[in-house]
Motif scaffolding. Structure first.
Motif, PDB file in Angstrom:
ATOM      1  N   ASP A   5      37.187  27.852  31.419  1.00  0.00           N
ATOM      2  CA  ASP A   5      37.895  27.353  32.597  1.00  0.00           C
ATOM      3  C   ASP A   5      37.805  28.404  33.694  1.00  0.00           C
ATOM      4  O   ASP A   5      38.649  29.276  33.799  1.00  0.00           O
ATOM      5  CB  ASP A   5      39.349  27.081  32.199  1.00  0.00           C
ATOM      6  CG  ASP A   5      40.149  26.471  33.329  1.00  0.00           C
ATOM      7  OD1 ASP A   5      39.548  26.108  34.358  1.00  0.00           O
ATOM      8  OD2 ASP A   5      41.361  26.376  33.183  1.00  0.00           O
ATOM      9  N   GLU A   6      36.732  28.361  34.462  1.00  0.00           N
ATOM     10  CA  GLU A   6      36.496  29.380  35.480  1.00  0.00           C
ATOM     11  C   GLU A   6      37.116  28.990  36.814  1.00  0.00           C
ATOM     12  O   GLU A   6      37.263  27.812  37.119  1.00  0.00           O
ATOM     13  CB  GLU A   6      34.984  29.572  35.685  1.00  0.00           C
ATOM     14  CG  GLU A   6      34.273  30.216  34.515  1.00  0.00           C
ATOM     15  CD  GLU A   6      34.600  31.702  34.369  1.00  0.00           C
ATOM     16  OE1 GLU A   6      34.908  32.356  35.386  1.00  0.00           O
ATOM     17  OE2 GLU A   6      34.553  32.189  33.236  1.00  0.00           O
ATOM     18  N   LEU A   7      37.416  29.986  37.592  1.00  0.00           N
ATOM     19  CA  LEU A   7      37.876  29.769  38.959  1.00  0.00           C
ATOM     20  C   LEU A   7      36.706  29.216  39.764  1.00  0.00           C
ATOM     21  O   LEU A   7      35.606  29.748  39.699  1.00  0.00           O
ATOM     22  CB  LEU A   7      38.332  31.117  39.528  1.00  0.00           C
ATOM     23  CG  LEU A   7      39.092  31.107  40.827  1.00  0.00           C
ATOM     24  CD1 LEU A   7      40.389  30.316  40.666  1.00  0.00           C
ATOM     25  CD2 LEU A   7      39.407  32.534  41.239  1.00  0.00           C
ATOM     26  N   SER A  41      35.900  40.028  42.156  1.00  0.00           N
ATOM     27  CA  SER A  41      35.865  38.747  42.872  1.00  0.00           C
ATOM     28  C   SER A  41      36.908  37.747  42.380  1.00  0.00           C
ATOM     29  O   SER A  41      37.169  36.756  43.043  1.00  0.00           O
ATOM     30  CB  SER A  41      34.470  38.123  42.770  1.00  0.00           C
ATOM     31  OG  SER A  41      34.198  37.784  41.422  1.00  0.00           O
ATOM     32  N   LYS A  42      37.524  38.003  41.224  1.00  0.00           N
ATOM     33  CA  LYS A  42      38.564  37.104  40.701  1.00  0.00           C
ATOM     34  C   LYS A  42      39.969  37.611  41.031  1.00  0.00           C
ATOM     35  O   LYS A  42      40.952  37.075  40.535  1.00  0.00           O
ATOM     36  CB  LYS A  42      38.430  36.960  39.185  1.00  0.00           C
ATOM     37  CG  LYS A  42      37.227  36.153  38.742  1.00  0.00           C
ATOM     38  CD  LYS A  42      37.270  35.970  37.231  1.00  0.00           C
ATOM     39  CE  LYS A  42      36.197  35.054  36.734  1.00  0.00           C
ATOM     40  NZ  LYS A  42      34.856  35.588  36.868  1.00  0.00           N
ATOM     41  N   SER A  43      40.042  38.658  41.852  1.00  0.00           N
ATOM     42  CA  SER A  43      41.344  39.280  42.131  1.00  0.00           C
ATOM     43  C   SER A  43      41.642  39.354  43.615  1.00  0.00           C
ATOM     44  O   SER A  43      40.747  39.385  44.448  1.00  0.00           O
ATOM     45  CB  SER A  43      41.388  40.695  41.543  1.00  0.00           C
ATOM     46  OG  SER A  43      41.288  40.653  40.143  1.00  0.00           O
ATOM     47  N   LEU A  44      42.947  39.394  43.874  1.00  0.00           N
ATOM     48  CA  LEU A  44      43.464  39.571  45.224  1.00  0.00           C
ATOM     49  C   LEU A  44      44.410  40.759  45.208  1.00  0.00           C
ATOM     50  O   LEU A  44      44.993  41.080  44.176  1.00  0.00           O
ATOM     51  CB  LEU A  44      44.252  38.330  45.663  1.00  0.00           C
ATOM     52  CG  LEU A  44      43.518  37.003  45.647  1.00  0.00           C
ATOM     53  CD1 LEU A  44      44.502  35.862  45.846  1.00  0.00           C
ATOM     54  CD2 LEU A  44      42.453  36.984  46.726  1.00  0.00           C
ATOM     55  N   SER A  67      41.276  29.175  35.866  1.00  0.00           N
ATOM     56  CA  SER A  67      41.602  28.461  37.103  1.00  0.00           C
ATOM     57  C   SER A  67      43.100  28.191  37.274  1.00  0.00           C
ATOM     58  O   SER A  67      43.544  27.852  38.357  1.00  0.00           O
ATOM     59  CB  SER A  67      40.831  27.141  37.171  1.00  0.00           C
ATOM     60  OG  SER A  67      41.337  26.240  36.210  1.00  0.00           O
ATOM     61  N   ARG A  68      43.883  28.334  36.204  1.00  0.00           N
ATOM     62  CA  ARG A  68      45.319  28.066  36.289  1.00  0.00           C
ATOM     63  C   ARG A  68      46.177  29.302  36.111  1.00  0.00           C
ATOM     64  O   ARG A  68      47.266  29.389  36.663  1.00  0.00           O
ATOM     65  CB  ARG A  68      45.723  27.051  35.212  1.00  0.00           C
ATOM     66  CG  ARG A  68      45.393  25.627  35.551  1.00  0.00           C
ATOM     67  CD  ARG A  68      45.926  24.730  34.476  1.00  0.00           C
ATOM     68  NE  ARG A  68      45.280  25.005  33.210  1.00  0.00           N
ATOM     69  CZ  ARG A  68      44.403  24.229  32.623  1.00  0.00           C
ATOM     70  NH1 ARG A  68      44.044  23.105  33.186  1.00  0.00           N
ATOM     71  NH2 ARG A  68      43.865  24.555  31.478  1.00  0.00           N
ATOM     72  N   HIS A 110      47.255  25.252  42.684  1.00  0.00           N
ATOM     73  CA  HIS A 110      46.484  24.665  41.582  1.00  0.00           C
ATOM     74  C   HIS A 110      45.465  23.627  42.044  1.00  0.00           C
ATOM     75  O   HIS A 110      44.370  23.558  41.491  1.00  0.00           O
ATOM     76  CB  HIS A 110      47.414  24.030  40.542  1.00  0.00           C
ATOM     77  CG  HIS A 110      47.895  24.999  39.522  1.00  0.00           C
ATOM     78  ND1 HIS A 110      48.691  24.630  38.472  1.00  0.00           N
ATOM     79  CD2 HIS A 110      47.698  26.334  39.373  1.00  0.00           C
ATOM     80  CE1 HIS A 110      48.978  25.695  37.735  1.00  0.00           C
ATOM     81  NE2 HIS A 110      48.390  26.735  38.277  1.00  0.00           N
ATOM     82  N   GLU A 111      45.835  22.822  43.027  1.00  0.00           N
ATOM     83  CA  GLU A 111      44.893  21.786  43.463  1.00  0.00           C
ATOM     84  C   GLU A 111      43.608  22.381  44.019  1.00  0.00           C
ATOM     85  O   GLU A 111      42.546  21.770  43.955  1.00  0.00           O
ATOM     86  CB  GLU A 111      45.540  20.842  44.477  1.00  0.00           C
ATOM     87  CG  GLU A 111      45.955  21.524  45.759  1.00  0.00           C
ATOM     88  CD  GLU A 111      46.884  20.677  46.588  1.00  0.00           C
ATOM     89  OE1 GLU A 111      46.769  20.728  47.827  1.00  0.00           O
ATOM     90  OE2 GLU A 111      47.720  19.961  46.016  1.00  0.00           O
ATOM     91  N   LEU A 112      43.699  23.603  44.546  1.00  0.00           N
ATOM     92  CA  LEU A 112      42.500  24.287  45.055  1.00  0.00           C
ATOM     93  C   LEU A 112      41.750  25.005  43.939  1.00  0.00           C
ATOM     94  O   LEU A 112      40.519  25.033  43.944  1.00  0.00           O
ATOM     95  CB  LEU A 112      42.889  25.346  46.090  1.00  0.00           C
ATOM     96  CG  LEU A 112      43.173  24.883  47.509  1.00  0.00           C
ATOM     97  CD1 LEU A 112      43.598  26.091  48.341  1.00  0.00           C
ATOM     98  CD2 LEU A 112      41.944  24.240  48.107  1.00  0.00           C
TER      99      LEU A 112
END
Length: 115
Positions: A5-7, A41-44, A67-68, A110-112
């Motif tokens: 389940d990837e972003l 790239s998966k972090s803020l 993704s969640r 989540h919708e994004l």
């Protein structure tokens, strides 16, 4: 085995979505800054500045596990630009509150993030 389940949103769009949404999940008087994490790239990177006389700022790293699900890591707490002891009760309470607000923001997006 199912596909991981990837972003599925790029970091720039994700950063902008967080910049729009996070201010709605924290206290109105507090101020939030959201930046892309250059190293991941998966972090803020999220900085929350508290309102009032305390002048605290909390730096968090928010990483998408999938993704969640996000993982929130406290990086630093500063008061007037100087690092402070993060173990005090008041700081711990604020960290818990902000961590909850960060998770609420992730849920709102989540919708994004989840396709």
């Amino acid at each position: 085995m199912s596909k991981r389940d990837e972003l599925s949103i790029n970091q720039q769009e994700l950063t902008e979505a967080w910049q729009r949404t996070l201010p709605d999940t924290i206290l109105k008087a507090d101020r939030a800054e959201v930046k892309a994490d250059e190293a991941d790239s998966k972090s803020l990177r999220v900085t929350i500045h508290t309102a009032g006389h305390q002048m605290y700022s909390f730096d968090f790293k928010v990483t998408y596990v999938d993704s969640r699900e996000i993982q929130t890591t406290l990086i630093d707490v500063e008061k007037d630009g100087k690092s402070v002891d993060e173990r005090t009760d008041i700081i711990q309470q604020l960290v818990e509150d902000y961590t909850r607000h960060i998770h609420e923001c992730a849920q709102a997006l989540h919708e994004l993030t989840h396709v």
